[in-house]
Write an enzyme that holds these catalytic residues in place. Structure first.
Site, mmCIF file in Angstrom:
data_model
loop_
_atom_site.group_PDB
_atom_site.id
_atom_site.type_symbol
_atom_site.label_atom_id
_atom_site.label_comp_id
_atom_site.label_asym_id
_atom_site.label_seq_id
_atom_site.Cartn_x
_atom_site.Cartn_y
_atom_site.Cartn_z
ATOM 1 N N HIS A 264 -47.755 -2.482 -11.668
ATOM 2 C CA HIS A 264 -48.940 -1.975 -12.372
ATOM 3 C C HIS A 264 -48.779 -2.175 -13.878
ATOM 4 O O HIS A 264 -47.693 -2.042 -14.430
ATOM 5 C CB HIS A 264 -49.261 -0.528 -12.001
ATOM 6 C CG HIS A 264 -48.423 0.530 -12.620
ATOM 7 N ND1 HIS A 264 -48.679 1.063 -13.871
ATOM 8 C CD2 HIS A 264 -47.353 1.218 -12.161
ATOM 9 C CE1 HIS A 264 -47.806 2.016 -14.148
ATOM 10 N NE2 HIS A 264 -46.978 2.123 -13.132
ATOM 11 N N ASP A 276 -42.540 2.565 -17.883
ATOM 12 C CA ASP A 276 -43.534 2.798 -16.833
ATOM 13 C C ASP A 276 -44.905 2.329 -17.289
ATOM 14 O O ASP A 276 -45.649 3.076 -17.914
ATOM 15 C CB ASP A 276 -43.581 4.284 -16.490
ATOM 16 C CG ASP A 276 -44.539 4.597 -15.355
ATOM 17 O OD1 ASP A 276 -44.876 3.676 -14.598
ATOM 18 O OD2 ASP A 276 -44.952 5.764 -15.239
ATOM 19 N N GLU A 309 -53.327 2.278 -11.832
ATOM 20 C CA GLU A 309 -52.319 2.878 -10.959
ATOM 21 C C GLU A 309 -52.106 4.330 -11.338
ATOM 22 O O GLU A 309 -51.934 5.196 -10.459
ATOM 23 C CB GLU A 309 -51.002 2.101 -11.058
ATOM 24 C CG GLU A 309 -49.923 2.518 -10.062
ATOM 25 C CD GLU A 309 -49.007 3.644 -10.550
ATOM 26 O OE1 GLU A 309 -48.161 4.103 -9.761
ATOM 27 O OE2 GLU A 309 -49.136 4.074 -11.722
ATOM 28 N N GLU A 310 -52.089 4.596 -12.639
ATOM 29 C CA GLU A 310 -51.805 5.945 -13.113
ATOM 30 C C GLU A 310 -52.916 6.936 -12.777
ATOM 31 O O GLU A 310 -52.737 8.147 -12.901
ATOM 32 C CB GLU A 310 -51.565 5.935 -14.625
ATOM 33 C CG GLU A 310 -50.353 5.110 -15.071
ATOM 34 C CD GLU A 310 -49.018 5.718 -14.662
ATOM 35 O OE1 GLU A 310 -49.030 6.747 -13.952
ATOM 36 O OE2 GLU A 310 -47.977 5.167 -15.037
ATOM 37 N N ASP A 338 -42.045 -1.058 -9.881
ATOM 38 C CA ASP A 338 -42.631 0.000 -10.699
ATOM 39 C C ASP A 338 -41.492 0.786 -11.342
ATOM 40 O O ASP A 338 -40.919 1.684 -10.723
ATOM 41 C CB ASP A 338 -43.497 0.910 -9.814
ATOM 42 C CG ASP A 338 -44.279 1.942 -10.613
ATOM 43 O OD1 ASP A 338 -44.078 2.020 -11.835
ATOM 44 O OD2 ASP A 338 -45.083 2.669 -10.009
ATOM 45 N N HIS A 439 -43.923 9.283 -18.607
ATOM 46 C CA HIS A 439 -45.305 9.672 -18.889
ATOM 47 C C HIS A 439 -45.451 10.357 -20.250
ATOM 48 O O HIS A 439 -46.360 11.177 -20.439
ATOM 49 C CB HIS A 439 -45.868 10.573 -17.789
ATOM 50 C CG HIS A 439 -46.294 9.814 -16.571
ATOM 51 N ND1 HIS A 439 -46.943 10.391 -15.520
ATOM 52 C CD2 HIS A 439 -46.164 8.499 -16.244
ATOM 53 C CE1 HIS A 439 -47.200 9.489 -14.597
ATOM 54 N NE2 HIS A 439 -46.733 8.325 -15.013
#
Length: 508
Positions: A264, A276, A309-310, A338, A439
């Site tokens: 992603h 990420d 994706e998130e 990922d 994140h």
């Protein structure tokens, strides 16, 4: 020499040559992989410097776009253009298909104790509260390695009509909130276990009670207010938006037995998303560029960079569902990358055969063979031990597996905590998340373990290229060279048998 004797000699020589092709290692030789020439070359060509250059590009794209590459922002659009432009320059067939998705626009995101209000962001797929929210006693689930992951975590307290406060980590948000609901909670607050807001996260499927997330600091404060009355107000509306995936395929190789590798491309809103999932995207991009658009392969190789994706695997799910059954049959397997450079890195391969028996079950047939391919490469070539990790549904393999397509891939860990046993195997720091900036704003160029990035990029290249030559262990489709060799061997064997029969006739 008679003609018949000459035929017999050719057959014998052919049989001897076939035997000579079988490598017999010395008794004391270290085990090693003997993959196809393409895999060896591609692994050599994919360097950590090449991968890191793409990470630098993604960081600069984020820096120019308010520090984010989240879907729906100019930073994501620039990321799509960067990847697609590189692939077109390398000769791939490239498309950027659009998909429509819904975004959750927050109307109320509140957790209030007394006169103090805390930001409590609704998780994707959370039910809403009524206007004004719901009120109950704040009950804190004890903090351990897997808080809220077992029904026993809710024993010893009366959660009926309460608001459950649970620390992040150890299992999915969905499992935590379902356990809380089963214990009687009417709402759930998830406290982050790393600094920053708990945003851009999902239950993964429609939830059963309203569930929001607070920052690590606010969560710690709320744990100190357990037993007091709390009001949770979570309301939102949906809005349609359009985003793009990036799809690139080689011009060579069988189009009905495609090897598909994906990652992603979007970050969360809070940061640039360099681990990420810049790490997976960059490793995938460098592998594609070094492979080139027209390699000498038996099976076409398709690469995908997913959007949204998130927000709940939206880009990959939309893509797979857009394919007809026959088009899905054309995909031999799917490989997912990922996060492959986490700063406190673990070495995980998706547990395709459920040999680790961790609960999620196996993937479709062939997934176990894919897992073995990654484990063999990392253990034999990189001397790195590998652990299995469940197909939890948190990444883009989800819809491929749902449609019966075998899958596998690599993962270096997110918010979960590294154990002392893992430190003995891999180094790093025990008691700290694999990615303490997961994140968060701190997921930048300084948030990468480049040794892990190098090793996993090589594994990505090796396995992708190996399956580009043959997917026989997954679905029975051998390499062209293997099919040719088998036919030659069969003909030689037949000739030898015929000649031997004639000799028997002469002798008798």
């Amino acid at each position: 020499m008679s003609a018949r004797s000459g035929i017999r000699r050719v057959a014998v020589l052919a049989a001897s040559a076939s035997l000579a092709l079988i490598a017999v290692p010395a008794a004391d030789a270290a085990p090693a992989l003997d993959g196809p020439a393409l895999a060896k070359k591609l692994t050599k060509d994919v360097t950590v410097d090449g991968v890191n250059r793409h990470l630098i590009a993604l960081q600069r794209i984020a820096d120019r776009n308010n520090g984010t590459r989240a879907v729906g922002t100019p930073g994501f659009e620039a990321s799509v253009d960067y990847v697609a432009g590189k692939l077109r320059g390398a000769g791939f067939d490239v498309s950027t298909p659009e998909f429509t998705y819904q975004v959750q626009v927050t109307d109320a995101a509140v957790a209030k104790v007394g006169t103090t209000t805390y930001e409590n962001i609704p998780l994707t797929f959370s039910p809403q509260t009524p206007v004004g929210g719901v009120t109950g006693t704040l009950r804190a689930v004890p903090e351990d390695a897997t808080p809220g992951c077992e029904a026993e975590d809710f024993a010893g307290q009366d959660f009926t009509g309460s608001i459950a406060l649970i620390r992040r980590g150890g299992c999915t948000f969905d499992l935590k909130h379902r356990n809380a609901a089963a214990a009687g909670a009417i709402a759930v607050v998830i406290a982050n276990n790393v600094d920053g807001k708990l945003s851009g996260v999902t239950l993964g499927q429609p939830g059963v009670v309203p569930t929001g997330g607070v920052s690590k600091a606010d969560g710690t404060t709320l744990f100190g207010k357990a037993g007091q009355s709390i009001t949770v107000d979570l309301r939102f509306h949906q809005q349609d938006k359009v985003a793009r995936n990036v799809i690139a395929q080689t011009r060579t190789g069988r189009k009905d037995n495609v090897v598909f590798s994906g990652a992603h491309l979007d970050s969360v809103e809070a940061g640039p998303g360099i681990n990420d999932n810049g790490s997976g995207s960059a490793g995938l991009l460098e592998t594609a560029l070094q492979l080139g658009g027209s390699p000498k392969v038996n099976n076409a190789v398709r690469f995908g960079w997913w959007g949204a994706e998130e927000l709940g695997l939206l880009g990959s799910t939309a893509y797979v569902k857009s394919l007809t059954f026959e088009q899905q049959l054309d995909i031999a397997l799917y490989l997912n990358f990922d996060m492959i450079g986490s700063p406190n890195a673990a070495y995980f391969a998706y547990d395709g055969d459920d040999s680790d028996a961790t609960g999620a079950g196996p993937g479709p047939y062939g997934s176990g063979q894919i897992e073995k391919a990654f484990v063999d490469y990392l253990t034999l070539e990189k001397k790195v031990q590998v652990e299995g990790t469940d197909f939890t549904g948190r990444s883009d393999y989800g819809e491929f597996i749902a449609q019966g397509i075998p899958a596998g891939g690599l993962f270096t860990g997110a918010e979960q905590i590294k154990t002392p046993a893992q430190v003995l195997k891999w180094g790093g720091t025990a008691g700290v998340a694999y990615d303490k900036n997961y994140h968060g704003k701190g997921d930048n160029l300084g948030n990468i373990d480049r040794v892990a990035l190098d090793r996993n990029s090589d594994a990505l290249a090796w396995v992708t290229a190996s399956y580009a030559i043959s997917t026989e262990d997954v679905n029975g489709v051998p390499a062209r060279a293997s099919r040719v060799s088998a036919r030659i061997a069969a003909k030689s064997s037949k000739a030898f048998a015929t000649d031997a029969h004639h000799d028997h006739d002469v002798v008798s």
